[in-house]
Scaffold this active site. Structure first.
Site, PDB file in Angstrom:
ATOM      1  N   THR A  75      14.513  18.289 -56.877  1.00  0.00           N
ATOM      2  CA  THR A  75      13.823  19.567 -56.601  1.00  0.00           C
ATOM      3  C   THR A  75      12.216  19.242 -56.576  1.00  0.00           C
ATOM      4  O   THR A  75      12.077  18.126 -57.352  1.00  0.00           O
ATOM      5  CB  THR A  75      14.095  20.490 -57.621  1.00  0.00           C
ATOM      6  OG1 THR A  75      13.119  21.656 -57.996  1.00  0.00           O
ATOM      7  CG2 THR A  75      14.342  19.694 -59.058  1.00  0.00           C
ATOM      8  N   GLY A  76      11.611  19.850 -55.868  1.00  0.00           N
ATOM      9  CA  GLY A  76       9.982  19.578 -55.656  1.00  0.00           C
ATOM     10  C   GLY A  76       9.560  19.207 -54.302  1.00  0.00           C
ATOM     11  O   GLY A  76      10.468  19.701 -53.264  1.00  0.00           O
ATOM     12  N   ARG A 105      10.814  23.951 -40.241  1.00  0.00           N
ATOM     13  CA  ARG A 105      10.582  23.181 -41.275  1.00  0.00           C
ATOM     14  C   ARG A 105      11.924  22.660 -42.011  1.00  0.00           C
ATOM     15  O   ARG A 105      12.691  23.592 -42.362  1.00  0.00           O
ATOM     16  CB  ARG A 105       9.456  23.130 -42.331  1.00  0.00           C
ATOM     17  CG  ARG A 105       9.402  22.200 -43.235  1.00  0.00           C
ATOM     18  CD  ARG A 105       9.934  22.444 -44.677  1.00  0.00           C
ATOM     19  NE  ARG A 105       9.497  21.637 -45.707  1.00  0.00           N
ATOM     20  CZ  ARG A 105       9.827  21.584 -47.001  1.00  0.00           C
ATOM     21  NH1 ARG A 105      10.899  22.467 -46.942  1.00  0.00           N
ATOM     22  NH2 ARG A 105       9.675  20.788 -47.573  1.00  0.00           N
ATOM     23  N   VAL A 106      12.298  21.388 -41.861  1.00  0.00           N
ATOM     24  CA  VAL A 106      13.485  21.047 -42.867  1.00  0.00           C
ATOM     25  C   VAL A 106      13.160  20.218 -44.185  1.00  0.00           C
ATOM     26  O   VAL A 106      12.224  19.455 -43.853  1.00  0.00           O
ATOM     27  CB  VAL A 106      14.532  20.341 -42.163  1.00  0.00           C
ATOM     28  CG1 VAL A 106      15.789  19.982 -42.952  1.00  0.00           C
ATOM     29  CG2 VAL A 106      15.152  21.295 -41.084  1.00  0.00           C
ATOM     30  N   GLY A 107      13.522  20.586 -45.213  1.00  0.00           N
ATOM     31  CA  GLY A 107      13.189  19.815 -46.354  1.00  0.00           C
ATOM     32  C   GLY A 107      14.322  18.899 -46.653  1.00  0.00           C
ATOM     33  O   GLY A 107      15.146  18.335 -46.145  1.00  0.00           O
ATOM     34  N   ASP A 108      14.116  18.475 -48.150  1.00  0.00           N
ATOM     35  CA  ASP A 108      14.746  17.342 -48.479  1.00  0.00           C
ATOM     36  C   ASP A 108      16.262  17.698 -48.860  1.00  0.00           C
ATOM     37  O   ASP A 108      17.210  16.946 -48.896  1.00  0.00           O
ATOM     38  CB  ASP A 108      14.295  16.689 -49.866  1.00  0.00           C
ATOM     39  CG  ASP A 108      14.033  17.746 -50.994  1.00  0.00           C
ATOM     40  OD1 ASP A 108      13.324  18.571 -50.646  1.00  0.00           O
ATOM     41  OD2 ASP A 108      14.881  17.874 -51.976  1.00  0.00           O
ATOM     42  N   GLY A 165       9.579  18.732 -50.747  1.00  0.00           N
ATOM     43  CA  GLY A 165      10.586  17.887 -49.812  1.00  0.00           C
ATOM     44  C   GLY A 165      10.112  16.653 -48.972  1.00  0.00           C
ATOM     45  O   GLY A 165      10.903  15.906 -48.859  1.00  0.00           O
ATOM     46  N   THR A 188      14.018  25.871 -56.101  1.00  0.00           N
ATOM     47  CA  THR A 188      15.322  25.209 -55.426  1.00  0.00           C
ATOM     48  C   THR A 188      16.378  24.997 -56.734  1.00  0.00           C
ATOM     49  O   THR A 188      16.125  24.850 -57.956  1.00  0.00           O
ATOM     50  CB  THR A 188      14.970  23.787 -54.820  1.00  0.00           C
ATOM     51  OG1 THR A 188      13.833  23.982 -54.046  1.00  0.00           O
ATOM     52  CG2 THR A 188      16.096  23.004 -54.778  1.00  0.00           C
TER      53      THR A 188
HETATM   54  N1  GLY Z   1      12.704  20.631 -52.515  1.00  0.00           N
HETATM   55  C1  GLY Z   1      12.784  21.583 -51.689  1.00  0.00           C
HETATM   56  C2  GLY Z   1      12.088  21.705 -50.402  1.00  0.00           C
HETATM   57  O1  GLY Z   1      10.955  21.142 -50.399  1.00  0.00           O
HETATM   58  O2  GLY Z   1      12.568  22.160 -49.195  1.00  0.00           O
END
Ligand code: GLY
Length: 310
Positions: free
Chosen positions: A211-212, A189-192, A214, A161
């Site tokens: 980053t990491g 799926r939607v991340g952070d 989500g 990321t």
């Molecule tokens: N941090 C990126 C994700 O998990 O989508």
């Protein structure tokens, strides 16, 4: 004081990829810093830096993004202006070459904060974007990793990321983040990264990009809590370390993440609880530009590099 910090993802960067990750981050930081040095806005600087990282196939954003379990590409991104809290974000948009530019169009348009999925293409086309031709965003590495996974369930495999935070000559802060998410994620799926206060946050006191994993970052509302901790008097680095440690205490080693930040005093953080994190920064506190880059922990941490340069 002007400064920009970028990251190219927290996770495990194989030794053979350290040089490319460092070079890509350093180039992106220089791109953003050039905007700041020319008197430009932090918002434009973080967009320019993230765009450079999206164009670099070494990172999990834009070209080179990881694949969903169906072998497709779905992108998340956000950009936030600390001056007035304006934010533009996109989520799970397929085949989008420049996610951060579409997020910026959402911010500038102002009607909504977040557009998601294939339906966002109607807005994207009106703003000059066209879907990438089939297969052109899929790198050989992304395909090989997807084939190797053959995942039934989403794996906790991320990394790559990208993000940027900056303070400009007028003291304005901004943050931007872009990602393909996690390898083998469920489509939709939607991340952070596109969620305000989770993967991306900027206000008048702090700008941060995470980053990491989500899901863990969303549960922690990591970047918003970081801003609140700094507002309460903590340094960005100390607050980041405490919050990342808390995530591991709550969620175990799989919740290990990273975050970059800059506050209104120009104090920076590039902190992670993963084996490595790619980063770069350029800062001018009135004594000339100082630059740093690396893949901590393979190199000295960012704060140490800038301190020794100063
Ligand atoms: N941090 C990126 C994700 O998990 O989508």
């Amino acid at each position: 004081m002007i400064a920009i910090v970028v990251h190219g993802g927290a996770g495990t960067i194989e030794p053979a990829r350290h040089a490319a990750a460092t070079a890509g981050c350093a180039a992106a930081a220089r791109r953003g810093y050039a905007r700041l040095a020319a008197g430009g806005a932090a918002l434009d600087a973080v967009q320019a830096a993230v765009r450079a990282l999206e164009d670099d196939p070494a990172f999990n954003a834009g070209v080179g993004a990881v694949l969903t379990r169906d072998g497709t590409v779905e992108l998340d991104a956000a950009i936030m202006d600390g001056v007035d809290g304006r934010i533009g974000a996109i989520a799970a948009v397929p085949d989008l070459r420049r996610p951060i530019d579409l997020a910026r169009a959402v911010l500038d348009d102002g009607e909504h904060v977040l557009l998601a999925g294939a339906a966002a293409w109607a807005f994207a086309r009106r703003h000059g974007h066209a879907p990438a031709p089939p297969g052109t965003m899929v790198t050989a590495r992304a395909l090989a990793r997807w084939r190797a996974q053959r995942i039934e369930r989403a794996a906790e495999v991320g990394g790559g990321t990208v993000g940027a935070v900056a303070i400009d000559g007028a003291g304005r802060l901004a943050a931007a983040t872009s990602t393909g998410g996690i390898l083998g994620k469920r489509p939709g799926r939607v991340g952070d990264s596109p969620l305000p206060g989770c993967g991306t946050w900027a206000d008048r006191g702090l700008a941060a990009s995470a980053t990491g994993p989500g899901e863990a970052i969303i549960r922690a509302t990591l970047t918003r809590r970081l801003a609140l901790a700094v507002e309460a008097g903590a340094t960005p680095a100390a607050a980041a370390a405490a919050l990342l440690d808390e995530m591991i205490a709550t969620g175990g080693a799989a919740a290990g993440a990273g975050v970059i930040a800059v506050d209104r005093a120009g104090r920076i953080a590039a902190t992670h609880r993963t084996p490595t994190m790619a980063f770069a920064a350029v800062r001018d506190d009135g004594r000339g530009a100082q630059a740093a880059a690396g893949t901590s922990t393979a190199t000295a941490p960012l704060e140490a590099q800038l301190a020794s340069a100063g």
